[in-house]
Design a protein around this motif. Structure first.
Motif, PDB file in Angstrom:
ATOM      1  N   ARG A 155     -12.778 -84.286 -22.998  1.00  9.67           N
ATOM      2  CA  ARG A 155     -13.369 -82.959 -22.815  1.00  9.67           C
ATOM      3  C   ARG A 155     -13.479 -82.733 -21.317  1.00  9.67           C
ATOM      4  O   ARG A 155     -14.162 -83.473 -20.616  1.00  9.67           O
ATOM      5  CB  ARG A 155     -14.747 -82.878 -23.470  1.00  9.67           C
ATOM      6  CG  ARG A 155     -15.426 -81.519 -23.302  1.00  9.67           C
ATOM      7  CD  ARG A 155     -16.757 -81.490 -24.059  1.00  9.67           C
ATOM      8  NE  ARG A 155     -17.418 -80.200 -23.872  1.00  9.67           N
ATOM      9  CZ  ARG A 155     -18.295 -79.937 -22.888  1.00  9.67           C
ATOM     10  NH1 ARG A 155     -18.608 -80.891 -22.012  1.00  9.67           N
ATOM     11  NH2 ARG A 155     -18.849 -78.747 -22.781  1.00  9.67           N
ATOM     12  N   ARG A 156     -12.750 -81.752 -20.828  1.00  9.03           N
ATOM     13  CA  ARG A 156     -12.692 -81.531 -19.383  1.00  9.03           C
ATOM     14  C   ARG A 156     -14.009 -80.933 -18.892  1.00  9.03           C
ATOM     15  O   ARG A 156     -14.571 -80.030 -19.510  1.00  9.03           O
ATOM     16  CB  ARG A 156     -11.521 -80.621 -19.032  1.00  9.03           C
ATOM     17  CG  ARG A 156     -10.171 -81.213 -19.427  1.00  9.03           C
ATOM     18  CD  ARG A 156      -8.999 -80.381 -18.951  1.00  9.03           C
ATOM     19  NE  ARG A 156      -7.743 -80.889 -19.482  1.00  9.03           N
ATOM     20  CZ  ARG A 156      -7.016 -81.852 -18.905  1.00  9.03           C
ATOM     21  NH1 ARG A 156      -7.439 -82.391 -17.770  1.00  9.03           N
ATOM     22  NH2 ARG A 156      -5.885 -82.256 -19.453  1.00  9.03           N
ATOM     23  N   ARG A 205     -14.144 -89.488 -25.292  1.00 13.00           N
ATOM     24  CA  ARG A 205     -14.799 -89.640 -26.591  1.00 13.00           C
ATOM     25  C   ARG A 205     -13.837 -90.365 -27.533  1.00 13.00           C
ATOM     26  O   ARG A 205     -12.731 -89.882 -27.771  1.00 13.00           O
ATOM     27  CB  ARG A 205     -15.188 -88.279 -27.162  1.00 13.00           C
ATOM     28  CG  ARG A 205     -16.202 -87.534 -26.281  1.00 13.00           C
ATOM     29  CD  ARG A 205     -16.415 -86.124 -26.759  1.00 13.00           C
ATOM     30  NE  ARG A 205     -17.394 -85.420 -25.924  1.00 13.00           N
ATOM     31  CZ  ARG A 205     -18.518 -84.870 -26.365  1.00 13.00           C
ATOM     32  NH1 ARG A 205     -18.826 -84.941 -27.647  1.00 13.00           N
ATOM     33  NH2 ARG A 205     -19.336 -84.243 -25.541  1.00 13.00           N
ATOM     34  N   VAL A 206     -14.252 -91.492 -28.035  1.00 11.83           N
ATOM     35  CA  VAL A 206     -13.442 -92.286 -28.956  1.00 11.83           C
ATOM     36  C   VAL A 206     -14.047 -92.170 -30.347  1.00 11.83           C
ATOM     37  O   VAL A 206     -15.245 -92.417 -30.538  1.00 11.83           O
ATOM     38  CB  VAL A 206     -13.373 -93.756 -28.512  1.00 11.83           C
ATOM     39  CG1 VAL A 206     -12.589 -94.579 -29.526  1.00 11.83           C
ATOM     40  CG2 VAL A 206     -12.740 -93.862 -27.125  1.00 11.83           C
ATOM     41  N   ARG A 256     -13.598 -84.119 -35.561  1.00 11.02           N
ATOM     42  CA  ARG A 256     -14.978 -83.725 -35.871  1.00 11.02           C
ATOM     43  C   ARG A 256     -15.966 -84.789 -35.410  1.00 11.02           C
ATOM     44  O   ARG A 256     -17.010 -84.474 -34.829  1.00 11.02           O
ATOM     45  CB  ARG A 256     -15.123 -83.456 -37.363  1.00 11.02           C
ATOM     46  CG  ARG A 256     -16.531 -83.034 -37.778  1.00 11.02           C
ATOM     47  CD  ARG A 256     -16.548 -82.546 -39.214  1.00 11.02           C
ATOM     48  NE  ARG A 256     -15.873 -81.258 -39.339  1.00 11.02           N
ATOM     49  CZ  ARG A 256     -15.510 -80.708 -40.499  1.00 11.02           C
ATOM     50  NH1 ARG A 256     -15.774 -81.336 -41.637  1.00 11.02           N
ATOM     51  NH2 ARG A 256     -14.889 -79.549 -40.532  1.00 11.02           N
ATOM     52  N   GLU A 257     -15.651 -86.052 -35.637  1.00  7.53           N
ATOM     53  CA  GLU A 257     -16.539 -87.119 -35.173  1.00  7.53           C
ATOM     54  C   GLU A 257     -16.587 -87.187 -33.654  1.00  7.53           C
ATOM     55  O   GLU A 257     -17.613 -87.543 -33.070  1.00  7.53           O
ATOM     56  CB  GLU A 257     -16.092 -88.459 -35.751  1.00  7.53           C
ATOM     57  CG  GLU A 257     -16.319 -88.590 -37.248  1.00  7.53           C
ATOM     58  CD  GLU A 257     -15.988 -89.978 -37.759  1.00  7.53           C
ATOM     59  OE1 GLU A 257     -15.855 -90.904 -36.930  1.00  7.53           O
ATOM     60  OE2 GLU A 257     -15.864 -90.140 -38.987  1.00  7.53           O
ATOM     61  N   ALA A 258     -15.477 -86.825 -33.004  1.00  6.30           N
ATOM     62  CA  ALA A 258     -15.445 -86.853 -31.540  1.00  6.30           C
ATOM     63  C   ALA A 258     -16.399 -85.839 -30.934  1.00  6.30           C
ATOM     64  O   ALA A 258     -16.886 -86.029 -29.810  1.00  6.30           O
ATOM     65  CB  ALA A 258     -14.027 -86.597 -31.047  1.00  6.30           C
ATOM     66  N   VAL A 289     -20.680 -90.429 -28.504  1.00  7.90           N
ATOM     67  CA  VAL A 289     -21.305 -90.650 -27.198  1.00  7.90           C
ATOM     68  C   VAL A 289     -20.219 -90.601 -26.131  1.00  7.90           C
ATOM     69  O   VAL A 289     -19.259 -91.380 -26.171  1.00  7.90           O
ATOM     70  CB  VAL A 289     -22.034 -92.003 -27.161  1.00  7.90           C
ATOM     71  CG1 VAL A 289     -22.602 -92.262 -25.766  1.00  7.90           C
ATOM     72  CG2 VAL A 289     -23.126 -92.044 -28.214  1.00  7.90           C
ATOM     73  N   PRO A 290     -20.335 -89.678 -25.173  1.00 10.81           N
ATOM     74  CA  PRO A 290     -19.261 -89.532 -24.185  1.00 10.81           C
ATOM     75  C   PRO A 290     -19.374 -90.545 -23.054  1.00 10.81           C
ATOM     76  O   PRO A 290     -20.467 -91.021 -22.712  1.00 10.81           O
ATOM     77  CB  PRO A 290     -19.466 -88.109 -23.661  1.00 10.81           C
ATOM     78  CG  PRO A 290     -20.936 -87.870 -23.793  1.00 10.81           C
ATOM     79  CD  PRO A 290     -21.368 -88.636 -25.024  1.00 10.81           C
ATOM     80  N   LEU A 291     -18.231 -90.864 -22.480  1.00 11.58           N
ATOM     81  CA  LEU A 291     -18.151 -91.691 -21.286  1.00 11.58           C
ATOM     82  C   LEU A 291     -17.521 -90.841 -20.197  1.00 11.58           C
ATOM     83  O   LEU A 291     -16.388 -90.365 -20.347  1.00 11.58           O
ATOM     84  CB  LEU A 291     -17.304 -92.939 -21.555  1.00 11.58           C
ATOM     85  CG  LEU A 291     -16.985 -93.837 -20.350  1.00 11.58           C
ATOM     86  CD1 LEU A 291     -18.269 -94.468 -19.812  1.00 11.58           C
ATOM     87  CD2 LEU A 291     -15.989 -94.920 -20.755  1.00 11.58           C
TER      88      LEU A 291
END
Length: 756
Positions: A685-686, A728-729, A734-736, A740-742
């Motif tokens: 996600r930019r 996001r892994v 939808r789950e992404a 929890v973002p890195l």
């Protein structure tokens, strides 16, 4: 006076016939010897190949006057399309067309005639449809591209593509036409089945695999490898309203971000040709679009291969230019090298004489055609020499793809796999006992007894003592409900109902076709395929009535969708205990579905497209722009099932992602009690960007198979110059959204403006 050769001196071999000479030297030498008429002939692919031959009463092949006239017209033949094509449009079936054993003989017969009538003995290219296997009698039929996309398995697809290439070459064909570049943005489009999915990265990975498998490596093609023409360049999946060949409203940034990455990947992998599409980009048809075919493809990307126009696309340009001569000139000047069935390119000699085309421009196109013929080794060996690969190997690869594509969408109460308490299964529905409707478009007729339906697969693979019953219930189309009572009775008497619904792309003799082979008037059960676009995405009314009636019995029901597009079936998700999609799984897809239902294999497929709730929601692709106002007040704007979704009979846990350099690592563990495969999906996600960003973008993925309790670290490489992004892994788009973002930050260098 020129010097006289000694009568016994050896003849001087022209440079173009010297296999030891450099390729560029051979091309230049041959080109210098050709007349303008001969050159023009190399750029034409006018004939339908099935018009070049006929069967004699004793079963042999003989050539037709039509072929004689075509070779006489240009003192040779540049290329011939569809010599081995068999389907309802060509009218070729078993008995009329070439099969596995005599296809090479027919190709050699045609080639011999071409060489005998070419002053310089220039062989013809035999161009064949290989959309999901060679479209010829007895050719291995693979699952359609949408099913390939559902496998998320480039390695498996590469092996299947290599087999298809070997079959093509062994039967005398040279060049494979393969849909790979279209992105499924509107599932109403009848050619959605020819797309790998809605995402450019997934399509790019599979296009690379296709090119590697079919073409191999090296400048000269091996005897079992075939050059690929990637279809369609570019943006054909973006036509308005999902209507085939309609206008497109395609901005340049959307073109670059969504519709060009697969082509770029295929060309980097070595693809030797692309096919220019029917649609326009910014008002200019692709086959007449110099900015696209020359400015972008050749000048910016460095592509040195061939551009073939789609069927009759050059003649369509006469709507702009006023006549076929200038239409052909427009296409050639734009960057088209080889036409398909058009009149316009037959007048290129006149176009040169009128000053509409420079002969140097024509020579450049001819050189590209000749170069491909040299790379195929046709001047040294113009006839087929390869051995047919094992038909059993083809069946195994087709079944493996079908098995990997079966996608479990929901499974309430663990009704699947079929538990040991079940002893009676009712197999119901218009797709339950048929093979022809699970093949997809662009498929040759199959011999009786080839393949397996879902009913066949369950009867063959179910444990001893299983009672497998059957009732069709209804047809794919129409409103005849007379078979539903029998289906209800069978379902009520069983422990489990397997309801097989869907669509069909089966061409039949009663279908009327346009001159380019697209279906025009559909009077059969064909609900998908080229020319079969839908305004809505519901199944036939009788199928919905059957679904209601079977689920109302109270018998647990597993619905299997056999389809070429994601139909809107919220009722199945609401009322059935389990829901699966198999797409068009090919002839042996029934075995693959049965294996998954019975638990002999784990469902490994993941959605390559988002499944809508209704056509009114469209578009529902996951990688839309990141806006705040994306809701409806009368219906959810979210898809029924998201891109990347797919369940297993086991469970997996993903650890927190970590970055080492440009590699993202994540630990994955099988937390269930069965062996299974998950697809680890890496989205970005930019955070900072000069243009409005997309909500999510798939950046990498990796399939991993694990035994119960097994843990593995999966590493995925990030692209360069991503800028500041969230990583996001997850197991689906939808789950992404909630993963929890890195945060990962690189310097961002992309310009805000994107020239074509």
């Amino acid at each position: 006076m020129p010097p006289q050769e000694h009568p016994l001196a050896p003849a001087v071999v022209p440079a173009y016939l010297d296999p030891a000479a450099p390729l560029d030297t051979r091309v230049a030498d041959l080109l210098s010897r050709m007349t303008l008429r001969e050159k023009v002939g190399q750029l034409n692919q006018r004939m339908y190949g099935w018009d070049a031959y006929r069967r004699t009463p004793d079963g042999d092949f003989e050539l037709t006057e039509a072929l004689y006239a075509e070779t006489e017209r240009f003192a040779g033949l540049g290329a011939l399309y569809g010599l081995m094509r068999a389907d309802a449009w060509s009218g070729v079936g078993h008995g009329e067309g070439p099969g596995a054993q005599d296809g090479a003989g027919l190709a050699d017969l045609v080639q011999r005639h071409v060489l005998e009538h070419s002053r310089l003995r220039v062989p013809a290219l035999f161009v064949e449809e290989v959309p999901h296997g060679h479209m010829a009698l007895d050719g291995t039929v693979l699952p359609v591209n949408l099913a390939v996309g559902a496998t998320w398995d480039p390695g498996l697809y590469e092996r299947a593509a290599a087999h298809a290439a070997a079959e093509l070459r062994a039967r005398g064909g040279h060049v494979a036409l393969v849909s790979a570049l279209d992105i499924a943005r509107d599932p109403r489009w009848g050619r959605t089945e020819e797309c790998y999915g809605e995402d450019p990265h997934l399509a790019a990975r599979l296009t690379e695999a296709l090119v590697r498998g079919m073409q191999g490596t090296g400048e000269v093609f091996a005897a079992d490898k075939a050059p690929v023409v990637l279809k369609h360049f570019a943006g054909q999946g973006a036509t308005v309203g999902g209507r085939n060949s309609a206008e497109s409203e395609l901005g340049l940034r959307e073109l670059h971000e969504i519709h060009l990455p697969a082509a770029r990947a295929g060309i980097r992998a070595g693809a030797v040709a692309v096919m220019s599409a029917y649609n326009e980009v910014d008002g200019v048809p692709c086959s007449g679009n110099r900015a696209l075919l020359t400015g972008l493809l050749r000048d910016r990307w460095g592509f040195e291969g061939l551009v073939m126009a789609d069927g009759l696309a050059v003649d369509r340009l006469a709507r702009l230019t006023g006549d076929p001569v200038s239409a052909g000139a427009l296409a050639l000047n734009a960057g088209v090298d080889l036409s398909l069935w058009d009149e316009g390119f037959t007048h290129l000699e006149e176009a040169v004489e009128r000053g509409l085309v420079r002969e140097e421009t024509l020579d450049t196109a001819v050189a590209r055609v000749l170069r491909l013929k040299f790379r195929l080794g046709l001047f040294e060996q113009p006839y087929s020499t390869g051995e047919l690969p094992s038909a059993e190997r083809g069946r195994d690869l087709s079944t493996a793809l079908a098995r990997a594509a079966v996608t479990l969408l929901h499974n309430d109460g663990g009704v699947l796999p079929v538990p040991a308490t079940v002893s009676r299964i009712a197999v119901i529905g218009p797709q339950s006992a048929t093979v022809v409707h699970q093949l997809g478009d662009y498929t040759a007729p199959q011999r009786p007894g080839v393949g397996s339906s879902v009913l066949d697969g369950l009867r063959r693979l179910a444990p001893p003592g299983f009672d497998v019953r059957h009732a069709r219930g209804c047809a794919l189309t129409g409103d005849d409900l007379s078979g539903i009572p029998e289906a209800v009775a069978e379902a009520a008497a069983c422990d489990l109902a397997v309801l097989v619904l869907g669509g069909s792309s089966a061409r039949t003799p009663d279908t009327e076709f346009d001159a380019n082979g697209a279906a025009r008037t559909v009077v059969s059960e064909m609900t998908c395929g080229e020319g079969v676009d839908l305004a809505g995405l519901r199944l036939g009314e009788a199928q919905h009535a059957l679904l209601d009636a079977v689920t109302a019995t109270g018998t647990p029901t597993a619905v299997v969708l056999v389809q070429g597009r994601p139909h809107a079936v919220p009722e199945a998700a609401d009322r059935a205990a389990a829901l699966l999609t198999a797409w068009y799984p090919g002839p042996w897809g029934g075995d693959a579905v049965a294996e998954v239902l019975l638990g002999l294999t784990d469902p490994a497929g993941r959605l390559p497209v988002s499944m809508p709730r209704s056509a009114a929601q469209l578009p529902v692709y996951y990688n839309h722009k990141d806006t705040e106002y994306g809701r409806y007040v009368d219906e959810s704007a979210e898809p029924l099932f998201s891109f990347g979704h797919g369940l297993s009979y086991t469970t997996f846990a993903y650890g927190e992602p970590r970055v080492a350099g440009r590699t993202v690592e994540v630990d994955v563990v099988n937390t269930g009690e069965r062996h299974g495969r998950t697809v680890v999906q890496l989205y970005i996600r930019r955070l900072r960007t000069p243009t409005w960003p997309r909500t999510l973008e798939l950046c990498a993925f990796e399939g991993v198979a694990l035994a119960p309790g097994q843990c593995r670290t999966v590493g995925m490489r990030l692209a360069a110059d991503l800028g500041a992004v969230e990583i996001r892994v997850a197991a689906s788009a939808r789950e992404a959204q909630t993963a929890v973002p890195l945060v990962f930050d690189q310097s961002f260098t992309a310009p805000a403006d994107t020239p074509l």
